[in-house]
Write a protein that holds these residues in place. Structure first.
Motif, PDB file in Angstrom:
ATOM      1  N   ARG A 157       3.508   0.707   1.940  1.00 56.74           N
ATOM      2  CA  ARG A 157       2.729   1.786   1.325  1.00 56.74           C
ATOM      3  C   ARG A 157       3.305   3.151   1.667  1.00 56.74           C
ATOM      4  O   ARG A 157       3.289   4.068   0.844  1.00 56.74           O
ATOM      5  N   LYS A 158       3.825   3.295   2.894  1.00 59.82           N
ATOM      6  CA  LYS A 158       4.426   4.578   3.276  1.00 59.82           C
ATOM      7  C   LYS A 158       5.641   4.892   2.415  1.00 59.82           C
ATOM      8  O   LYS A 158       5.802   6.011   1.912  1.00 59.82           O
ATOM      9  N   PHE A 159       6.510   3.919   2.228  1.00 57.66           N
ATOM     10  CA  PHE A 159       7.704   4.138   1.424  1.00 57.66           C
ATOM     11  C   PHE A 159       7.353   4.281  -0.051  1.00 57.66           C
ATOM     12  O   PHE A 159       8.057   4.954  -0.799  1.00 57.66           O
ATOM     13  N   PHE A 160       6.265   3.656  -0.465  1.00 54.98           N
ATOM     14  CA  PHE A 160       5.856   3.703  -1.869  1.00 54.98           C
ATOM     15  C   PHE A 160       5.568   5.128  -2.320  1.00 54.98           C
ATOM     16  O   PHE A 160       5.794   5.476  -3.481  1.00 54.98           O
ATOM     17  N   LYS A 161       5.106   5.973  -1.395  1.00 58.64           N
ATOM     18  CA  LYS A 161       4.816   7.364  -1.744  1.00 58.64           C
ATOM     19  C   LYS A 161       6.043   8.079  -2.292  1.00 58.64           C
ATOM     20  O   LYS A 161       5.933   8.977  -3.124  1.00 58.64           O
ATOM     21  N   TYR A 162       7.217   7.672  -1.835  1.00 57.43           N
ATOM     22  CA  TYR A 162       8.449   8.351  -2.235  1.00 57.43           C
ATOM     23  C   TYR A 162       9.152   7.658  -3.401  1.00 57.43           C
ATOM     24  O   TYR A 162      10.159   8.155  -3.898  1.00 57.43           O
ATOM     25  N   LEU A 163       8.618   6.538  -3.826  1.00 56.42           N
ATOM     26  CA  LEU A 163       9.281   5.768  -4.877  1.00 56.42           C
ATOM     27  C   LEU A 163       8.376   5.439  -6.066  1.00 56.42           C
ATOM     28  O   LEU A 163       8.833   4.884  -7.056  1.00 56.42           O
ATOM     29  N   LYS A 212       9.440   6.347  -9.573  1.00 60.79           N
ATOM     30  CA  LYS A 212      10.742   5.838 -10.002  1.00 60.79           C
ATOM     31  C   LYS A 212      10.634   4.460 -10.649  1.00 60.79           C
ATOM     32  O   LYS A 212      11.637   3.767 -10.808  1.00 60.79           O
ATOM     33  N   GLY A 213       9.411   4.071 -10.976  1.00 59.86           N
ATOM     34  CA  GLY A 213       9.233   2.777 -11.619  1.00 59.86           C
ATOM     35  C   GLY A 213       9.209   1.614 -10.649  1.00 59.86           C
ATOM     36  O   GLY A 213       9.262   0.455 -11.062  1.00 59.86           O
ATOM     37  N   VAL A 214       9.139   1.915  -9.354  1.00 60.81           N
ATOM     38  CA  VAL A 214       9.104   0.866  -8.340  1.00 60.81           C
ATOM     39  C   VAL A 214       7.655   0.470  -8.086  1.00 60.81           C
ATOM     40  O   VAL A 214       6.780   1.325  -7.917  1.00 60.81           O
ATOM     41  N   GLU A 215       7.378  -0.808  -8.048  1.00 62.27           N
ATOM     42  CA  GLU A 215       6.039  -1.300  -7.781  1.00 62.27           C
ATOM     43  C   GLU A 215       5.852  -1.530  -6.280  1.00 62.27           C
ATOM     44  O   GLU A 215       6.811  -1.821  -5.554  1.00 62.27           O
ATOM     45  N   LEU A 216       4.615  -1.386  -5.828  1.00 56.58           N
ATOM     46  CA  LEU A 216       4.314  -1.637  -4.421  1.00 56.58           C
ATOM     47  C   LEU A 216       4.698  -3.067  -4.041  1.00 56.58           C
ATOM     48  O   LEU A 216       5.214  -3.307  -2.949  1.00 56.58           O
ATOM     49  N   SER A 217       4.481  -3.991  -4.944  1.00 54.78           N
ATOM     50  CA  SER A 217       4.822  -5.393  -4.669  1.00 54.78           C
ATOM     51  C   SER A 217       6.314  -5.567  -4.428  1.00 54.78           C
ATOM     52  O   SER A 217       6.724  -6.427  -3.640  1.00 54.78           O
ATOM     53  N   ASP A 218       7.152  -4.731  -5.094  1.00 60.33           N
ATOM     54  CA  ASP A 218       8.601  -4.795  -4.877  1.00 60.33           C
ATOM     55  C   ASP A 218       8.947  -4.393  -3.445  1.00 60.33           C
ATOM     56  O   ASP A 218       9.809  -5.009  -2.804  1.00 60.33           O
ATOM     57  N   LEU A 219       8.283  -3.348  -2.950  1.00 57.49           N
ATOM     58  CA  LEU A 219       8.552  -2.883  -1.596  1.00 57.49           C
ATOM     59  C   LEU A 219       8.029  -3.871  -0.563  1.00 57.49           C
ATOM     60  O   LEU A 219       8.661  -4.070   0.487  1.00 57.49           O
ATOM     61  N   ILE A 220       6.890  -4.478  -0.839  1.00 60.30           N
ATOM     62  CA  ILE A 220       6.375  -5.498   0.069  1.00 60.30           C
ATOM     63  C   ILE A 220       7.365  -6.648   0.165  1.00 60.30           C
ATOM     64  O   ILE A 220       7.613  -7.195   1.244  1.00 60.30           O
ATOM     65  N   ASP A 270       6.866  10.716   8.966  1.00 62.16           N
ATOM     66  CA  ASP A 270       5.882   9.877   8.272  1.00 62.16           C
ATOM     67  C   ASP A 270       6.469   8.508   7.945  1.00 62.16           C
ATOM     68  O   ASP A 270       5.836   7.472   8.167  1.00 62.16           O
ATOM     69  N   ILE A 271       7.687   8.492   7.434  1.00 62.22           N
ATOM     70  CA  ILE A 271       8.332   7.233   7.052  1.00 62.22           C
ATOM     71  C   ILE A 271       8.538   6.323   8.259  1.00 62.22           C
ATOM     72  O   ILE A 271       8.289   5.111   8.197  1.00 62.22           O
ATOM     73  N   LEU A 272       8.955   6.910   9.381  1.00 62.21           N
ATOM     74  CA  LEU A 272       9.272   6.120  10.572  1.00 62.21           C
ATOM     75  C   LEU A 272       8.102   5.997  11.542  1.00 62.21           C
ATOM     76  O   LEU A 272       8.253   5.397  12.612  1.00 62.21           O
ATOM     77  N   ASP A 273       6.964   6.564  11.153  1.00 62.27           N
ATOM     78  CA  ASP A 273       5.761   6.490  11.984  1.00 62.27           C
ATOM     79  C   ASP A 273       6.015   7.091  13.361  1.00 62.27           C
ATOM     80  O   ASP A 273       5.641   6.519  14.389  1.00 62.27           O
ATOM     81  N   LYS A 274       6.658   8.266  13.366  1.00 62.92           N
ATOM     82  CA  LYS A 274       6.925   8.995  14.598  1.00 62.92           C
ATOM     83  C   LYS A 274       6.357  10.406  14.465  1.00 62.92           C
ATOM     84  O   LYS A 274       6.048  10.864  13.362  1.00 62.92           O
ATOM     85  N   ASP A 275       6.223  11.120  15.585  1.00 62.86           N
ATOM     86  CA  ASP A 275       5.800  12.510  15.488  1.00 62.86           C
ATOM     87  C   ASP A 275       7.022  13.382  15.211  1.00 62.86           C
ATOM     88  O   ASP A 275       8.162  12.974  15.429  1.00 62.86           O
ATOM     89  N   GLU A 276       6.763  14.581  14.710  1.00 65.83           N
ATOM     90  CA  GLU A 276       7.860  15.463  14.306  1.00 65.83           C
ATOM     91  C   GLU A 276       8.733  15.868  15.488  1.00 65.83           C
ATOM     92  O   GLU A 276       9.936  16.093  15.329  1.00 65.83           O
ATOM     93  N   LYS A 277       8.147  15.968  16.676  1.00 62.93           N
ATOM     94  CA  LYS A 277       8.937  16.325  17.858  1.00 62.93           C
ATOM     95  C   LYS A 277       9.970  15.251  18.147  1.00 62.93           C
ATOM     96  O   LYS A 277      11.118  15.561  18.505  1.00 62.93           O
TER      97      LYS A 277
END
Length: 207
Positions: A40-46, A49-57, A178-185
């Motif tokens: 779901r996190k990566f889906f926000k950026y794709l 582009k015609g990419v389905e959530l099921s494709d990323l899963i 956000d993508i890597l689930d880390k803080d900005e620092k």
């Protein structure tokens, strides 16, 4: 084998690597929420582009299956950490593939002259620091940039390599965090380490 709660990851993975279908199914059941969350996190950026959530899963699941097959309990890393790295790499490969036309990741990147016999890495450092992929920095043939990227990546930790790859695609610190689930620092610290390592690399071995 009725519940994964009765088994730890190491026991399940050992069985899964011996092609025990029950163990494989239990691991997938246990980690499915994490697979869905990452996708779901990566889906926000794709999603545009015609990419389905099921494709990323599906892509994330491929990364998870590779983690099961390649995990070595003798390494000083937990399966959870190893699986995260494998899934992130698989999803980032899809992200890179989808964004290639927009960011020209393999064609418009760091010019060769950014690292030369004068040990001048300033342009490369500026490129990594900048939030946009500036085509004025120069063009590289695919194979040349792949070679340069590979040599730099060998000097990086797994996190630094992920950050480096995403930064070259013009993602901001916040987006990478956000993508890597880390803080900005953590992302900023990784960027600073990458810059330091590039400055300290033996330039004679880069090309």
């Amino acid at each position: 084998m009725n519940s994964y709660r009765d088994w730890n990851d190491y026991e399940l993975i050992s069985l899964a690597q011996e092609h025990n279908e029950d163990a494989v199914n239990i691991l997938h059941e246990k980690y499915q929420p994490l697979i869905n969350k990452k996708s779901r996190k990566f889906f926000k950026y794709l999603q545009n582009k015609g990419v389905e959530l099921s494709d990323l899963i599906q892509e994330c699941t491929i990364g998870f299956e590779e983690a099961i097959q390649n995990f070595n309990s003798s390494d000083d890393v937990s399966f959870y950490t190893f699986a995260n790295v494998c899934m992130d790499r698989q999803l980032m490969s899809e992200l890179t593939r989808q964004n290639r036309d927009k960011y020209k990741f393999l064609n418009e990147a760091v010019p060769l002259e950014t690292i030369n016999e004068d040990n001048d890495t300033s342009n490369l450092i500026d490129f990594i620091q900048d939030n946009t992929n500036n085509p004025e920095l120069g063009l590289l043939f695919d194979e040349e940039f792949k070679e340069l990227y590979a040599k730099i990546s060998k000097q990086l930790t797994e996190l630094e390599e992920c950050v480096f790859k995403l930064k070259l695609q013009a993602f901001s610190y916040k987006e990478i965090a956000d993508i890597l689930d880390k803080d900005e620092k953590s992302i900023d610290n990784a960027i600073q380490r990458i810059k330091t390592k590039i400055k300290n690399m033996d330039k004679s071995n880069l090309f």
